[in-house]
Design a protein around this motif. Structure first.
Motif, PDB file in Angstrom:
ATOM      1  N   UNK A  27       0.820  -1.218   0.000  1.00 13.93           N
ATOM      2  CA  UNK A  27       0.000   0.000   0.000  1.00 13.93           C
ATOM      3  C   UNK A  27       0.845   1.254   0.000  1.00 13.93           C
ATOM      4  N   UNK A  28       2.067   1.130   0.550  1.00 16.21           N
ATOM      5  CA  UNK A  28       2.979   2.285   0.535  1.00 16.21           C
ATOM      6  C   UNK A  28       3.880   2.252  -0.702  1.00 16.21           C
ATOM      7  N   UNK A  29       3.648   1.264  -1.603  1.00 13.56           N
ATOM      8  CA  UNK A  29       4.414   1.237  -2.851  1.00 13.56           C
ATOM      9  C   UNK A  29       5.704   0.431  -2.800  1.00 13.56           C
ATOM     10  N   UNK A  30       5.854  -0.351  -1.734  1.00 15.41           N
ATOM     11  CA  UNK A  30       7.063  -1.179  -1.641  1.00 15.41           C
ATOM     12  C   UNK A  30       6.786  -2.592  -2.168  1.00 15.41           C
ATOM     13  N   UNK A  31       7.800  -3.177  -2.802  1.00 14.26           N
ATOM     14  CA  UNK A  31       7.697  -4.565  -3.235  1.00 14.26           C
ATOM     15  C   UNK A  31       7.907  -5.487  -2.033  1.00 14.26           C
ATOM     16  N   UNK A  32       7.345  -6.708  -2.116  1.00 11.46           N
ATOM     17  CA  UNK A  32       7.436  -7.593  -0.957  1.00 11.46           C
ATOM     18  C   UNK A  32       7.552  -9.065  -1.307  1.00 11.46           C
ATOM     19  N   UNK A  33       8.040  -9.819  -0.337  1.00  8.73           N
ATOM     20  CA  UNK A  33       8.218 -11.276  -0.424  1.00  8.73           C
ATOM     21  C   UNK A  33       7.648 -11.894   0.838  1.00  8.73           C
ATOM     22  N   UNK A  34       7.044 -13.076   0.711  1.00 11.13           N
ATOM     23  CA  UNK A  34       6.495 -13.731   1.901  1.00 11.13           C
ATOM     24  C   UNK A  34       7.352 -14.911   2.346  1.00 11.13           C
ATOM     25  N   UNK A  35       7.707 -14.936   3.625  1.00  7.74           N
ATOM     26  CA  UNK A  35       8.302 -16.142   4.206  1.00  7.74           C
ATOM     27  C   UNK A  35       7.523 -16.624   5.417  1.00  7.74           C
ATOM     28  N   UNK A  36       6.651 -15.774   5.932  1.00  6.44           N
ATOM     29  CA  UNK A  36       5.762 -16.212   7.011  1.00  6.44           C
ATOM     30  C   UNK A  36       4.971 -17.427   6.512  1.00  6.44           C
ATOM     31  N   UNK A  37       4.980 -18.502   7.293  1.00  4.09           N
ATOM     32  CA  UNK A  37       4.257 -19.698   6.860  1.00  4.09           C
ATOM     33  C   UNK A  37       5.096 -20.646   6.043  1.00  4.09           C
ATOM     34  N   UNK A  38       6.316 -20.221   5.723  1.00  4.25           N
ATOM     35  CA  UNK A  38       7.190 -21.077   4.907  1.00  4.25           C
ATOM     36  C   UNK A  38       8.473 -21.438   5.653  1.00  4.25           C
ATOM     37  N   UNK A  39       8.457 -21.417   6.974  1.00  5.53           N
ATOM     38  CA  UNK A  39       9.646 -21.769   7.763  1.00  5.53           C
ATOM     39  C   UNK A  39       9.734 -23.296   7.886  1.00  5.53           C
ATOM     40  N   UNK A  40      10.629 -23.880   7.119  1.00  2.00           N
ATOM     41  CA  UNK A  40      10.740 -25.342   7.115  1.00  2.00           C
ATOM     42  C   UNK A  40      11.230 -25.877   8.462  1.00  2.00           C
TER      43      UNK A  40
END
Lengths: 590, 590
Positions: A302-315
Motif C-alpha cells: 500500500x505504501x508502494x514497496x515490493x514484498x516477499x512472503x516467508x511467514x508460513x514457509x519456515x521449514x
C-alpha cells in the motif's frame, strides 16, 4: 502443476535411442543443461542412451533468445511443451524457459507396463510469481558447498530461482574477507567459504537458472562481526559468539538502513530487508521480506514497496506439507489489495534456519516439503487439492534422490548409528510414526542457550518432519469412519498397522535399553504399543457391534493423553486417529 | 581380526573432548590421515569433536619413521594399539602401520548403554600377506574416478594395499594417450581417464596406503588397441569393439612376454601376469597371478616364481562371503610347499570383473564381501569361524556406509525406479530373499554376445549378491531341527517369515504386473508365496505330531523343484530350508 495442461492420447516411449536436438538460440549454458537433463533422465530410467547418428531426435528444443548474463528478476521463464507418441517439442522465448520445461519433461516420464514413457500432453506454463526462493542459514551450523550444490539441483528440479544465502548471524560469519580477516578468524569456528568457492557456487546456481542473494544480517544478529572488531559495536565489549543481539532500537535501525541503502544502491544492487526495514524514509526500490505475515506485505504494498512472503514457509518449524501449501502470498490482508498493489508482491521464500540441522540431516528438513512451497509460488492459486498435492510431492521426492539429495537415505544411516550392529526393522517402525516437536518447542529458556556444537544424533534428528505412515493411517481411519465402519479393506489394513505397533515394543525394547542414544525412547515405544492395543480393542468392539464400556474408554483416553505429550522431543503422530477409533467404539449405540 | 588381541577391563569413552596427538615421525601424509580419521569417527558417532586446548589427548600416536615416497611391496605395516579407560596409544615402526592401526581403532568404537566407547584391549597386529589387492575392471563398463575413490576409502578401511586397475580389455581402452590418441578415440566409447585424473587417483590411493597397479591386458583381451591401429594386429582387420581375442598361440605368447618383460624391467617396474605367463624362459622377478587355482601358484613357487591368488576371489561370480572366506592362498596344492617356497606366495586379489556392473551398482557387488577376502589376506590362517565372520562383516558393512559407499543404499533407489511411485515394502520382501544367478549363468552362448551398453536396471541388478534374510532363515531352520522341533522362539520367528512370504504375492502382484521392469518377476513372487505356504503347512504337521501325507509331500516337492529354477536370472534362496521343513514333516514317524 503447470499453468495449463491438456492431456493427449498415447505416450512417447523413452528408449535407448532417445535423443535431443536444439535449434534457435544456443549457448554453453543450454548445452550444459541439456547434458544434465540427459544424465538425469538416464539415472531415473537406468537406460544409457545411444542414439544412432542421423536419427530423428526424440525431443526438439527451440528457444528464441538466450538468457541474461546475470539473471534478472522477472526474466521470462515461460515455455510450451508438446508430447506426442512420435516425439516431443519444447519451445520457449528464452533458454531460461527451456530449463524449466526440461524439468517438467523429467517429471512426466514414468514407468509403464510397456516401458518408460511420457504421456502425450500439451503444456503451456509460466510462473505465477517471479521470485521463488529458498533461504539456507549457514551461520548457526556450517553447511559445506557440496551440500548446497545438491540442494541447488533440487531447487532447479522444482523451478525455484533464488537461493537466499544467510551468510552471517550471531553464531558465525561465513565469508572469507581478505581485508577484515578477523570476521572469520574470530567470528566463526573456522568454517567458512573462500571467495573462490563463493564464485563457483554462484556460477553453479546460474547454470541452473538460480540467482544467489547473499544476506549479511545487520544490524541485529551481527554478533559475529564485532568479536574481531569490537570498536564497531556500541557496547563496551568484548563479545563472544552466541550471545544476544547487540542493538535493538527502531529509530536507530531506520537511520542505519538509510545510510546502508545508499551504499547498496551505489553498487547497483537492491536492498532486501526483513519487515523491520519498512520505514517511509527509505526509497521504493527496496524489497520488504516478510517473516511476520501477509499483513506486513499488504502494508508495504500500500505504501508502494515490493514484498516477499516467508511467514508460513519456515521449514525448520516442522509443519506438515499441507500446512505450508495452505499459505498463499495473496491471501488474508493481501487479498484486499488493488491489482497494482498486488503486482508489488514478488513471491516468497522457504526458510531453513539452522539451529537444529547439520550437513547430515539438512536435506531431510528441506525436502520434499520445499517442493510444495515451490509449487505454491509457481502454480496457479487455484491448485489446492491436498491428496493430489501429496501424490505429486511423493513423486518429486523420489525424483530428487537421483540428484544425490539424502533426504530419505540419511535417516537409515542415522538409525543404524543409534542401533549399533542390531537390526533396525523395529526401530524403523517407531521412527515411521513420530515427528519432531513443532514450532520452537525443542528449545525453551529453561534449557539455557543452544549449544551449537552439541551432537545432533538423536531420534528427533533422524526422523522426517512429516510422517507419511501417520498421515496414511489417519486418512484410512477417516475412510473407515465414513463407511460407517463397513469398509473391510480399510479395516484389514488398520488391523495390520495396529498389530504391528502393538507387538513392536517387545521386539524393540531390548535394543532401546542397550544404547544410550535410544534410551530416551523407551516410553515412546511403550506408548506406541499401548496405542496399537487400544486401537485393536476399539475395532473389536466395532466388529461385535458392542458399545465399549465407559471404564475401558476412560482408561484408554488416559493412556492417549499420556501418549500425546512430547517424549524425547518427538510426537507420536497416530494418537489422534487412535483416539477417534476409541471414541467411536464407545459411542456407537448412543 | 588382528593377529593378537588381549581383552582388558573397562572402556574408553568417545566424547566431544576426543583428541589425537602425534609424536615421533610426522609428515603431511600422516596429518591428512589423522584428519580423515577424526572426520570418520565424527561421522560414525555423530559427535563434532571440540577438545579444549591443552587437554590430555585421548589417543596418542607414535611412529618411528615415515613411509616410502613410493609405496613398496613388503613395507612394514605392523602396529600396536592399547586402549585403556583413560586413553589409547597407537605405536608403529612406520607411519604406514599407523594408518592400519587407526582403522582398527574405528572398528573398536561401539555404541553402549553409557555412550560411544572403545573397549579396553591390547592389540599387536601385522598382515599375514604383504599383497592384499582388489582388481576393478573399468573396461567393460567405465567406472568414474569418484566411484573408484570411495572404493579406495573402503579398501583402506579393510587394510587392503593394492588397487589392480584393469584399464584395458576388448571392450575399451581407458587411458588417455597423447601419442596414440586412437587408443581411446576409436578403442573406447569416449569414456576414459585423463592423465591428470590418473595422477590424482594414484595420489589419493597413496594417501591411504594403497599402491595402484595398472593392467594393460595383452596379448589377449586387446581388441580395443587394434581398432585404431590395425597394423599392430596379425589379422587382416578391420576390428571392432567386443569381438573375440585376436591371438591365442602359447609359444607366441611366451616369446611376446620375454620381449615385453625386458621393456618393463628397463623402466624399473615389475611384470605381473596371469597364470599363462609362467614359462621357464622368463626371469624370476616376474609375479604370477593365478586365476586358475592354488595348483598353479604352487607350480610357480616350486620354480622360484612369486605368486598371487585370485582363483576363488572373483566377486562377479556372486558367491556367498563364506565361500570366498574358505579360499586360502596356502591351501590345497600350496599347503605342500616348503617354507621357502611358501614365502614366494605374496597374497591375493579380489576381482570385480565388469560385464554386469555400472557405477550405480558396482559398490554392492564389491561390498561387503570384499571385506571378507581382505580379512583372509590380513588375518591369521586359523581365523575360520563362519558365524563370527558374518558378524564382523556386517559391522564393517555399516561402517563403510559412512565413507559414502552405496552398497546398501543403491538397492533402494533401484527398487523405487522399478516400482514408480508405488510403495516398495512388498517388493523389498521379495528382493530380500533372492540372489543373482551364480558363476557365468547369466550369460550363455545362446544369448549371443553381451551388449555392454544395455540397461542394467532389472531386479538382478538391484539385489545383493548374498541374501542376509535367506542365510538367517536357513540358520534358524537348522536351530529348529537340532532342537528336535521344540525351540518355540525359533518356530515363532519361522512362522512370521513364512507368513510374510505367503501373503506377499497378494500385495505385490498388482505392482509387478504394472511395470515392465518387474513383469518378469511375477512367477518368482508366486513361487515365494507357495514356499511360504508349504513351510507353514510343514510346521503345522510338526506341531500336531502328524506325519505329512505322501501326496502332500509329493506336491510340495514338485513346487519346490519349480521354485529352485532360476527365474528372471535370479534364485529364490529360501528353497532349500523350506524343503528341509517339508521333508522333516513327512519323515517324523517313519
Amino acid at each position: 502443476m503447470p499453468a495449463s495442461v491438456q492431456a493427449g492420447t498415447g505416450q512417447l516411449p523413452i528408449t535407448q535411442s532417445f535423443s535431443v536436438a536444439v535449434t534457435g538460440s544456443q549457448d554453453a549454458l543450454l548445452d550444459g543443461e541439456v547434458q544434465r537433463f540427459e544424465e538425469q533422465l538416464s539415472r531415473q530410467t537406468g537406460i544409457p542412451f545411444r542414439a544412432k547418428a542421423g536419427a530423428t531426435p526424440t525431443l526438439q528444443i527451440h528457444a528464441e533468445k538466450g538468457r541474461e548474463a546475470v539473471q534478472k528478476l522477472g526474466e521470462d521463464e515461460s515455455y510450451e511443451l508438446t508430447v506426442a507418441d512420435s516425439g516431443a517439442k519444447l519451445t520457449a522465448p528464452t533458454t531460461l524457459g527451456v530449463l524449466r520445461g526440461l524439468q517438467t519433461f523429467l517429471q512426466l516420464v514414468q514407468i509403464t507396463p510397456s516401458g518408460f514413457a511420457a504421456p502425450a500432453v500439451t503444456i503451456k506454463d509460466q510462473p505465477r510469481f517471479p521470485w521463488r526462493g529458498l533461504l539456507i542459514d549457514v551461520s548457526r551450523h556450517f553447511i559445506p558447498i557440496e551440500v548446497l550444490k545438491r540442494n541447488l539441483d533440487g531447487m532447479a528440479a522444482v523451478k525455484m530461482n533464488v537461493l537466499h544465502w544467510h551468510l552471517s548471524d550471531d553464531q558465525g560469519f561465513r565469508v572469507e574477507s581478505k581485508r577484515f580477516s578477523k570476521l572469520t578468524g574470530m567470528g566463526s569456528d573456522g568454517l567458512f567459504y573462500t571467495q573462490a568457492e563463493i564464485r563457483d557456487l554462484i556460477a553453479y546456481a546460474h547454470d541452473r537458472g538460480i540467482r544467489v542473494m547473499p544476506e549479511f544480517d545487520i544490524p541485529g544478529h551481527s554478533r559475529s562481526w564485532v568479536i574481531g572488531y569490537p570498536e564497531l559495536a556500541s557496547g563496551p565489549g568484548p563479545y563472544t559468539l552466541e550471545d544476544g543481539d547487540p542493538k535493538n532500537n527502531q529509530d536507530l535501525q531506520a537511520y542505519f538502513n538509510q545510510r546502508l541503502e545508499k551504499i547498496v544502491a551505489k553498487n547497483h544492487k537492491t536492498m532486501v530487508g526483513w519487515d523491520e526495514i519498512l520505514h517511509p524514509n527509505l526509497p521504493k526500490t527496496i524489497v520488504v521480506h516478510s517473516w511476520r505475515g501477509q499483513a506486513s506485505l499488504a502494508a508495504a504494498a500500500k505504501q508502494g514497496y515490493r514484498g516477499l512472503l516467508s511467514f508460513g514457509y519456515y521449514l525448520d518449524l516442522m509443519w506438515p506439507a499441507a500446512r505450508h501449501d495452505a499459505v498463499d502470498p495473496m491471501a488474508d490482508a493481501a487479498a484486499t489489495l488493488t491489482p497494482e498493489e498486488k503486482g508489488l508482491i514478488l513471491g516468497g521464500e522457504a526458510c531453513q534456519w539452522a539451529e537444529w540441522v547439520t550437513p547430515e540431516n539438512i536435506d531431510s528438513h528441506i525436502w520434499p516439503r520445499n517442493a510444495v512451497i515451490a509449487e505454491r509460488l509457481w502454480s496457479p492459486q487455484e491448485v489446492k487439492d491436498v491428496p493430489s498435492m501429496y501424490a505429486r510431492m511423493n513423486a518429486v521426492s523420489l525424483e530428487l534422490e537421483w540428484l544425490g539429495l539424502t533426504h530419505r537415505s540419511a535417516r537409515m544411516h542415522m538409525l543404524h548409528r543409534m542401533a549399533g550392529p542390531a537390526d533396525i526393522t523395529a526401530l524403523r517402525v517407531l521412527a515411521d510414526v513420530v515427528e519432531p516437536v513443532k514450532d520452537y518447542d525443542r528449545w525453551s529458556d529453561a534449557k539455557g542457550p543452544i549449544d551449537f556444537h552439541a551432537p545432533l544424533n538423536r531420534i528427533i534428528d533422524a526422523v522426517y518432519p512429516e510422517s507419511d505412515t501417520a498421515r496414511q493411517f489417519s486418512d484410512l481411519v477417516q475412510t473407515f469412519v465414513k463407511s460407517d465402519y463397513k469398509d473391510q479393506a480399510a479395516k484389514t489394513q488398520l488391523r495390520t498397522w495396529l498389530a504391528t505397533w502393538r507387538d513392536n515394543d517387545a521386539r524393540l525394547h531390548p535394543l532401546l535399553s542397550q544404547t544410550y542414544l535410544l534410551q530416551e525412547d523407551v516410553p515412546l515405544s511403550q506408548d506406541l504399543s499401548a496405542l496399537g492395543a487400544a486401537g485393536l480393542q476399539a475395532l473389536d468392539y466395532l466388529d461385535r457391534g458392542q458399545t465399549a464400556p465407559d471404564v475401558w474408554k476412560t482408561q484408554q483416553l488416559a493412556l492417549i493423553e499420556q501418549a500425546r505429550k512430547p517424549m524425547a522431543d518427538v510426537l507420536l503422530m497416530v494418537v489422534a486417529p487412535v483416539q477417534q477409533l476409541v471414541e467411536a467404539s464407545a459411542a456407537q449405540h448412543t
